[in-house]
Design an enzyme around this catalytic site. Sequence first.
Site, PDB file in Angstrom:
ATOM      1  N   LYS A 186     -50.803 -70.676  95.159  1.00  0.00           N
ATOM      2  CA  LYS A 186     -51.833 -71.568  95.684  1.00  0.00           C
ATOM      3  C   LYS A 186     -51.241 -72.885  96.197  1.00  0.00           C
ATOM      4  O   LYS A 186     -51.722 -73.432  97.204  1.00  0.00           O
ATOM      5  CB  LYS A 186     -52.894 -71.827  94.610  1.00  0.00           C
ATOM      6  CG  LYS A 186     -53.715 -70.588  94.247  1.00  0.00           C
ATOM      7  CD  LYS A 186     -54.456 -70.020  95.450  1.00  0.00           C
ATOM      8  CE  LYS A 186     -55.393 -68.892  95.082  1.00  0.00           C
ATOM      9  NZ  LYS A 186     -56.166 -68.379  96.238  1.00  0.00           N
ATOM     10  N   TYR A 200     -49.588 -67.786  89.877  1.00  0.00           N
ATOM     11  CA  TYR A 200     -50.794 -68.080  90.654  1.00  0.00           C
ATOM     12  C   TYR A 200     -50.740 -69.507  91.199  1.00  0.00           C
ATOM     13  O   TYR A 200     -51.046 -69.752  92.381  1.00  0.00           O
ATOM     14  CB  TYR A 200     -52.018 -67.892  89.758  1.00  0.00           C
ATOM     15  CG  TYR A 200     -53.351 -68.098  90.424  1.00  0.00           C
ATOM     16  CD1 TYR A 200     -53.939 -67.091  91.184  1.00  0.00           C
ATOM     17  CD2 TYR A 200     -54.046 -69.303  90.270  1.00  0.00           C
ATOM     18  CE1 TYR A 200     -55.182 -67.271  91.772  1.00  0.00           C
ATOM     19  CE2 TYR A 200     -55.284 -69.491  90.860  1.00  0.00           C
ATOM     20  CZ  TYR A 200     -55.851 -68.473  91.604  1.00  0.00           C
ATOM     21  OH  TYR A 200     -57.076 -68.663  92.196  1.00  0.00           O
TER      22      TYR A 200
END
Length: 248
Positions: A159, A155
């Site tokens: 990002k 993740y």
Amino acid sequence: MELQDKVVIVTGGGSGMGRDACLALARAGARVVLGNRRQAEGEALVKAIGAAGGTALFRATDVSKPADCAALVALATDRFGRLDGAFNNAGLQREFNDIHATPDEDIADVIDINLKGILYMMKYEAAAMLASGGGSIVNNSSIFGLKAMPRLAYYVAAKHGIVGATRAVALDYADRGIRVNAVCPGPIKTPSYDRVTGGDDEMYSGGVPMHRIGAPGEVSAAVLWLLSDRASYVTGVALPVDGGMAAA
């Protein structure tokens, strides 16, 4: 009135930050083109916006599929003749795991939706905005696009990638009338946040210098500003909306 009659795409608009942004844009007079994987949520939001006097369209959209991204942009330009703005918000998070224990499908799905989905959307949005004479794109990254979080490497990578892509694309179009920025929210009270915390609003507030989690409207306010001409000299920025976490 900066957004009156502007045509703005929002992905992942059926719930959470995307839903709040759609409602805020409609209240500001924008014509909202909503993409969402869950059709019932998208259709319900279009009805709610219409009942309040706004204008919105919906198309079931999986941003990991380039054809879906192209079709969503085409819906905006075919129905309204132009594209002025976009909030590329669609994303997901899976379980916390050390990287050696992270399922392959979690890595693939999060990179496909969170990162590749934004790249696909920007590709088709930029082409439409060039034809329209310019526009503004806002990508939803995360505070974890600016700093790390343990047990969430897939993740964090996605990002961080969004922040890098935002800056690169901003340079691509800086002299062609298209501004590209990102917002980097901290913990925000959304259904996704509640799934992670079990509804405990205080679980992560201790790591926030303001000692509270944020509300979706606080992110929407930043998004609408970046989409508007009030931010006309702002491009390539990753704006934290995080209660001070990036500064800590």
